[in-house]
Design a protein around this motif. Structure first.
Motif, PDB file in Angstrom:
ATOM      1  N   SER A  32       0.999  -1.431  -0.062  1.00  0.00           N
ATOM      2  CA  SER A  32       0.221  -0.066  -0.222  1.00  0.00           C
ATOM      3  C   SER A  32       0.625   1.515  -0.283  1.00  0.00           C
ATOM      4  CB  SER A  32      -1.317   0.411   0.911  1.00  0.00           C
ATOM      5  OG  SER A  32      -2.028  -0.444   1.180  1.00  0.00           O
ATOM      6  N   GLU A  87      -2.838   9.957   3.489  1.00  0.00           N
ATOM      7  CA  GLU A  87      -4.348   9.299   3.668  1.00  0.00           C
ATOM      8  C   GLU A  87      -4.284   8.403   2.563  1.00  0.00           C
ATOM      9  OE1 GLU A  87      -6.501  11.154   4.805  1.00  0.00           O
ATOM     10  OE2 GLU A  87      -5.169  12.074   6.557  1.00  0.00           O
ATOM     11  N   ARG A  88      -4.547   8.341   1.260  1.00  0.00           N
ATOM     12  CA  ARG A  88      -3.785   7.174   0.268  1.00  0.00           C
ATOM     13  C   ARG A  88      -3.561   6.274   0.912  1.00  0.00           C
ATOM     14  NH1 ARG A  88      -6.391   4.902  -3.255  1.00  0.00           N
ATOM     15  NH2 ARG A  88      -5.141   3.873  -5.457  1.00  0.00           N
ATOM     16  N   GLN A 133      -3.898   4.968   3.601  1.00  0.00           N
ATOM     17  CA  GLN A 133      -5.271   4.586   5.054  1.00  0.00           C
ATOM     18  C   GLN A 133      -6.522   3.946   3.874  1.00  0.00           C
ATOM     19  OE1 GLN A 133      -2.660   4.452   7.624  1.00  0.00           O
ATOM     20  NE2 GLN A 133      -4.652   5.511   8.972  1.00  0.00           N
ATOM     21  N   GLU A 134      -5.885   4.870   3.190  1.00  0.00           N
ATOM     22  CA  GLU A 134      -7.619   4.042   2.136  1.00  0.00           C
ATOM     23  C   GLU A 134      -7.162   2.975   2.048  1.00  0.00           C
ATOM     24  OE1 GLU A 134      -9.662   5.559  -1.848  1.00  0.00           O
ATOM     25  OE2 GLU A 134      -8.056   6.708  -1.599  1.00  0.00           O
ATOM     26  N   LEU A 135      -6.139   2.555   0.836  1.00  0.00           N
ATOM     27  CA  LEU A 135      -5.413   1.392   0.587  1.00  0.00           C
ATOM     28  C   LEU A 135      -5.825   0.100   2.273  1.00  0.00           C
ATOM     29  CD1 LEU A 135      -2.610   2.693  -1.537  1.00  0.00           C
ATOM     30  CD2 LEU A 135      -5.066   1.717  -2.772  1.00  0.00           C
ATOM     31  N   LEU A 166      -7.117   0.217   4.458  1.00  0.00           N
ATOM     32  CA  LEU A 166      -8.888   0.111   5.430  1.00  0.00           C
ATOM     33  C   LEU A 166      -9.461  -1.348   4.527  1.00  0.00           C
ATOM     34  CD1 LEU A 166      -9.738   3.374   6.073  1.00  0.00           C
ATOM     35  CD2 LEU A 166      -9.328   1.643   7.812  1.00  0.00           C
TER      36      LEU A 166
END
Length: 228
Positions: free
Chosen positions: A18, A75-76, A78-80, A82
């Motif tokens: 990620s 942020e990116r 964290q998105e991946l 999750l």
């Protein structure tokens, strides 16, 4: 064998891919490639200066707003993350270890809040009696301190533990600690030479835990899957 000690990033959850993907996307904005040759030495090692934003600045030859880039990557990432689920075989190993009465720990070069936060989100935190992270040691992997502390916390000698790792630095640390070391490389670390491990698997799902225990007790080696 009385215990399993898991690495976290890249072994339980593939957060390494990620982060690499997030930085790749940043580099691509500037028309630059983020290479594996640059990235791989940092996997499982927080003792080296890690500055991909600074590396990008050098590549493009101009100053960048590093703070903004790092915030976007966070942020990116964290998105991946999750969207991630435990890597294949991990849940089976956790269940089998509990059924066999093995003690379990996590030893990670990452921060405690990072490791415990993801384990809690996945409902896995309660499986582990001990968690050791970068806050617990002066030196992270490849230094053996994390694995030595994890074994001590479980009340076992390191040679009574099996370590599950994905990175070269982790394998070196586990071997230095004296533990039986299993390397299960992920999409990134499969490009590393992990032959220092006692055992090399393409996936935890390729070898049931009871068979691994037999191998570790006897230090024998079956015909193993080929990693491609």
């Amino acid at each position: 064998m009385q215990a399993l000690i898991f690495d976290f990033d890249g072994t339980i959850l593939d957060t390494e891919s990620s982060e690499f993907q997030a930085w790749q996307e940043v580099y691509q904005r500037y028309g630059v490639e983020l290479t594996l040759d640059y990235w791989l030495p940092f996997i499982g090692n927080n003792s080296m200066p890690f500055d991909p934003a600074g590396h990008l600045e050098k590549q493009v030859g101009q100053p960048l707003d590093k703070h903004s880039l790092e915030n976007w990557v966070w942020e990116r990432k964290q998105e991946l993350n999750l969207a991630l689920q435990p890597l294949p075989g991990v849940l089976d190993y956790l269940d089998a270890a509990e059924a066999l009465g093995l003690k379990m720990a996590v030893a990670s070069s990452s921060r405690r809040d990072w490791v415990e936060g993801h384990l809690a989100r996945l409902g896995l935190l309660g499986h582990f009696q001990v968690i050791r992270t970068k806050e617990n040691v002066a030196l992270t992997k490849p230094d053996p301190a994390l694995f030595l502390q994890a074994a001590e916390g479980l009340g076992v000698h390191p040679d009574q533990a099996i370590v599950l790792e994905d990175s070269l630095n982790g394998v070196r640390a586990a071997r230095s600690a004296g533990a039986f070391t299993v390397a299960i490389p992920n999409a990134l670390t499969k490009h590393l030479d992990l032959s220092q491990a006692d055992l090399l698997l393409a996936c935890l799902c390729d070898l049931p835990l009871w068979e691994l225990l037999q191998i570790a007790r006897g230090r024998g080696y079956p015909q193993l899957p080929t990693i491609v």
